[in-house]
Design a protein around this motif. Structure first.
Motif, PDB file in Angstrom:
ATOM      1  N   MET A  70       0.843  -1.201   0.000  1.00 15.82           N
ATOM      2  CA  MET A  70       0.000   0.000   0.000  1.00 15.82           C
ATOM      3  C   MET A  70       0.875   1.246   0.000  1.00 15.82           C
ATOM      4  O   MET A  70       1.765   1.388   0.826  1.00 15.82           O
ATOM      5  N   SER A  71       0.624   2.154  -0.924  1.00 11.56           N
ATOM      6  CA  SER A  71       1.376   3.402  -0.991  1.00 11.56           C
ATOM      7  C   SER A  71       0.595   4.509  -0.304  1.00 11.56           C
ATOM      8  O   SER A  71      -0.634   4.500  -0.277  1.00 11.56           O
ATOM      9  N   ILE A  72       1.328   5.457   0.278  1.00 15.81           N
ATOM     10  CA  ILE A  72       0.711   6.562   0.999  1.00 15.81           C
ATOM     11  C   ILE A  72       0.906   7.850   0.199  1.00 15.81           C
ATOM     12  O   ILE A  72       2.023   8.180  -0.188  1.00 15.81           O
ATOM     13  N   LEU A  73      -0.199   8.554  -0.051  1.00 19.81           N
ATOM     14  CA  LEU A  73      -0.135   9.848  -0.724  1.00 19.81           C
ATOM     15  C   LEU A  73      -0.349  10.936   0.324  1.00 19.81           C
ATOM     16  O   LEU A  73      -1.335  10.918   1.058  1.00 19.81           O
TER      17      LEU A  73
ATOM     18  N   MET B 135      -2.941   3.308  -9.346  1.00 22.94           N
ATOM     19  CA  MET B 135      -2.537   3.694  -7.996  1.00 22.94           C
ATOM     20  C   MET B 135      -3.582   3.299  -6.960  1.00 22.94           C
ATOM     21  O   MET B 135      -3.253   2.759  -5.899  1.00 22.94           O
ATOM     22  N   VAL B 136      -4.855   3.562  -7.258  1.00 22.33           N
ATOM     23  CA  VAL B 136      -5.910   3.338  -6.271  1.00 22.33           C
ATOM     24  C   VAL B 136      -6.310   1.868  -6.190  1.00 22.33           C
ATOM     25  O   VAL B 136      -6.487   1.317  -5.093  1.00 22.33           O
TER      26      VAL B 136
ATOM     27  N   LYS C 128      -2.303  -0.531  -6.524  1.00 22.13           N
ATOM     28  CA  LYS C 128      -1.331  -0.264  -5.467  1.00 22.13           C
ATOM     29  C   LYS C 128      -1.979   0.116  -4.139  1.00 22.13           C
ATOM     30  O   LYS C 128      -1.284   0.366  -3.156  1.00 22.13           O
ATOM     31  N   ASN C 129      -3.314   0.174  -4.129  1.00 21.18           N
ATOM     32  CA  ASN C 129      -4.062   0.449  -2.907  1.00 21.18           C
ATOM     33  C   ASN C 129      -3.578   1.732  -2.222  1.00 21.18           C
ATOM     34  O   ASN C 129      -3.346   1.775  -1.009  1.00 21.18           O
ATOM     35  N   ALA C 130      -3.420   2.794  -3.005  1.00 19.77           N
ATOM     36  CA  ALA C 130      -2.921   4.068  -2.477  1.00 19.77           C
ATOM     37  C   ALA C 130      -3.919   4.675  -1.505  1.00 19.77           C
ATOM     38  O   ALA C 130      -5.137   4.547  -1.666  1.00 19.77           O
ATOM     39  N   ARG C 131      -3.385   5.325  -0.476  1.00 19.74           N
ATOM     40  CA  ARG C 131      -4.216   5.979   0.525  1.00 19.74           C
ATOM     41  C   ARG C 131      -3.744   7.418   0.727  1.00 19.74           C
ATOM     42  O   ARG C 131      -2.548   7.698   0.671  1.00 19.74           O
ATOM     43  N   ILE C 132      -4.702   8.318   0.969  1.00 25.90           N
ATOM     44  CA  ILE C 132      -4.407   9.733   1.139  1.00 25.90           C
ATOM     45  C   ILE C 132      -4.427  10.066   2.619  1.00 25.90           C
ATOM     46  O   ILE C 132      -5.418   9.802   3.316  1.00 25.90           O
TER      47      ILE C 132
ATOM     48  N   GLU D 100     -10.457   7.403  -1.366  1.00 28.36           N
ATOM     49  CA  GLU D 100      -9.623   7.529  -2.566  1.00 28.36           C
ATOM     50  C   GLU D 100     -10.402   7.122  -3.813  1.00 28.36           C
ATOM     51  O   GLU D 100     -10.353   7.804  -4.846  1.00 28.36           O
TER      52      GLU D 100
END
Length: 542
Positions: free
Chosen positions: A1-4, A131-132, A135-139, A252
């Motif tokens: 999981m990436s963090i934005l 990304m969302v 990569k399961n990106a989270r803000i 997200e």
């Protein structure tokens, strides 16, 4: 999981919002395209009752002559922003202000930038999806709600900045202006002094536009005012999709859905470029289907009745209401729907009915529905794929006429939707049922216009929210692409009002057919794989 980091995203959105606001004010300050005020002191005899001004919507059969000459002239002293003469032009050619134009010339300086933007949009959308979803990106941001308001604000102000400078489709824009002035002068007598083929609901909106345009300081922006209801509807639909998604999916994903709809070129080519009203219609339909999914059938019926009284194709969505009534099996629900529908229709129609034939509304619908007796009217669908664009619908295709085939396909699509709804046993299937209805009817029925598929992009996003099947996001992207290509081709590249049978038409029509087949596969999977194992499950909101 990436963090934005939300701070960076917020700063970027603030910059975009400030730029859009600045560009919007600069655009409005420097625009002087319509320099005179508009009089509403006397009725504008735009058309004679019973006569057709021209084929509305810009969809004209090649070689067909316009109706007898009409002259729309506003009092020169009152400051006419346009003079409209229709001189028996042929093949979709019209005159405005003494200048003939072909549809392919509409706003042509913006054609290339719009095409480039579309390529970039789908590229950025694919990256955001990766990304969302992948990569399961989270803000990371405490006040997440500010992000959506900045995003929607940027979309709104950019539309307002562009709308006055893009003249839109000359025939449609001038026709809406004519109707707005007629409605502002005499709302209840509107259908006596014009030959509008629109049902009554949107005439109220044009009445308000006409009143605003009569103010001297606002008359400069008549074109913008005509487009403004649809522009506002674009943003309102994006916000509605965000609010619904926020209950079922992550922030997200909700933000991505709103951004995808807000900046979708298939959406703003219709409202900001063309100047049509499909965005307003879509807002009503999406809100109605959402309310139906929440078992609020009374308010859903009010909106569906308004949709039918705005555009005849609102009828396409009425079966979904019937499916829900059959599912709940409550006499009270039938009573609520009946009362809500009749009261809504009475309130909308009654002011226009004084002095009219008792059957005037039915005659209006009959005239409108029979106005385009063709297998396809520039719709890139199954019949256009077969080379039947603007072919008479009485022509034979194998055993039956195109019209008969179209009616058979409507029955088949509706029965498939009903079967799916029964298998789903859940009101949340209303959105995907509505999507099946519009996609199936547009693709396989006759007399379809290029813009009738427009609500599919929003309905696919709404269906994803409830069913959470990623393939519905792909379908929204796919329908957005075909909607854009179809609209762009007719707006810029049609020849004498009709789309030529070429590679673009063939491939886009084929893609629409394939998207319908893919949609049927998605529905089939949900009915036989997911519903049997406990139904649609809501995911937790972060």
């Amino acid at each position: 999981m990436s963090i934005l980091k939300g701070r960076k995203l917020k700063i970027a959105l603030i910059i975009v919002l400030l730029l859009s606001v600045g560009i919007s004010f600069y655009s409005l300050w420097n625009y002087r395209g319509e320099s005179s005020s508009i009089s509403t002191s006397r009725p504008q005899q735009t058309f004679k009752p019973g006569e057709r001004f021209a084929q509305h919507g810009g969809n004209h059969s090649p070689g067909r002559e316009m109706s007898p000459k009409h002259d729309l002239t506003l009092d020169a002293k009152a400051g006419s922003p346009w003079r409209n003469n229709v001189d028996n032009n042929k093949g979709g050619m019209h005159s405005f202000g003494g200048n003939r134009f072909d549809r392919s010339a509409s706003s042509s300086p913006y054609a290339v930038p719009l095409a480039v933007y579309t390529v970039l949009f789908f590229g950025v959308s694919a990256a955001a999806y990766s990304m969302v979803i992948c990569k399961n990106a989270r803000i990371q941001e405490k006040k997440k709600s500010t992000l959506i308001w900045m995003l929607l604000g940027a979309g709104l102000f950019l539309r307002i900045a562009a709308a006055p400078w893009i003249p839109g489709h000359p025939f449609d824009i001038n026709l809406f202006k004519s109707w707005a002035i007629s409605a502002a002068n005499n709302l209840t007598g509107f259908y006596s002094i014009s030959s509008s083929d629109y049902p009554p609901f949107y005439i109220y909106i044009l009445y308000m536009v006409g009143k605003l345009a009569s103010v001297s300081t606002m008359s400069h922006y008549f074109t913008l005012l005509i487009k403004l209801p649809s522009i506002l509807a674009d943003v309102a639909t994006a916000y509605l999709l965000y609010k619904v998604a926020r209950k079922y999916v992550s922030f997200e994903m909700s933000l991505m859905i709103a951004a995808f709809y807000t900046f979708n070129p298939a959406i703003f080519i219709n409202s900001t470029f063309w100047g049509q009203v499909d965005s307003f219609f879509t807002l009503i339909v999406v809100a109605a289907i959402h309310l139906l999914s929440q078992n609020r059938m009374g308010w859903s019926t009010v909106l569906l009745a308004a949709a039918v009284l705005m555009k005849p194709q609102g009828i396409i969505y009425l079966p979904v209401l019937m499916f829900e009534l059959f599912r709940v099996k409550r006499l009270k629900s039938w009573f609520i729907v009946a009362v809500s529908g009749w009261v809504t229709a009475l309130l909308i129609v009654a002011p226009f009915s004084f002095g009219q034939d008792p059957m005037w509304l039915f005659k209006l619908y009959s005239r409108t529905l029979n106005e385009y007796p063709y297998a396809s009217v520039n719709a890139f669908n199954f019949f256009s794929l077969l080379g039947a664009n603007y072919k008479q619908d009485t022509s034979k295709l194998l055993l039956f006429s195109y019209h008969t085939w179209g009616m058979l396909f409507i029955v088949i699509v509706t029965l498939f939707s009903w079967w799916m709804y029964r298998k789903g046993r859940n009101g949340k299937f209303a959105s995907v049922a509505a999507l099946v209805q519009i996609a199936g009817v547009f693709t396989f029925s006759s007399s379809m216009h290029e813009r009738y598929l427009f609500p599919a992009a929003a309905l696919a996003l709404l269906a994803y929210t409830y069913l959470q099947d990623k393939r519905l996001l792909w379908l929204s992207a796919g329908f957005s692409l075909t909607i854009f290509i179809n609209t762009y081709s007719i707006f810029y590249n049609s020849v004498n009002g009709g789309a030529p049978y070429n590679f673009t038409l063939f491939m886009t029509s084929l893609l629409n057919v394939l998207l319908c087949v893919f949609l049927a596969k998605v529905v089939w999977d949900h009915c036989f794989l997911k519903v049997r194992h406990g139904g649609v499950q809501d995911c937790a909101v972060d």
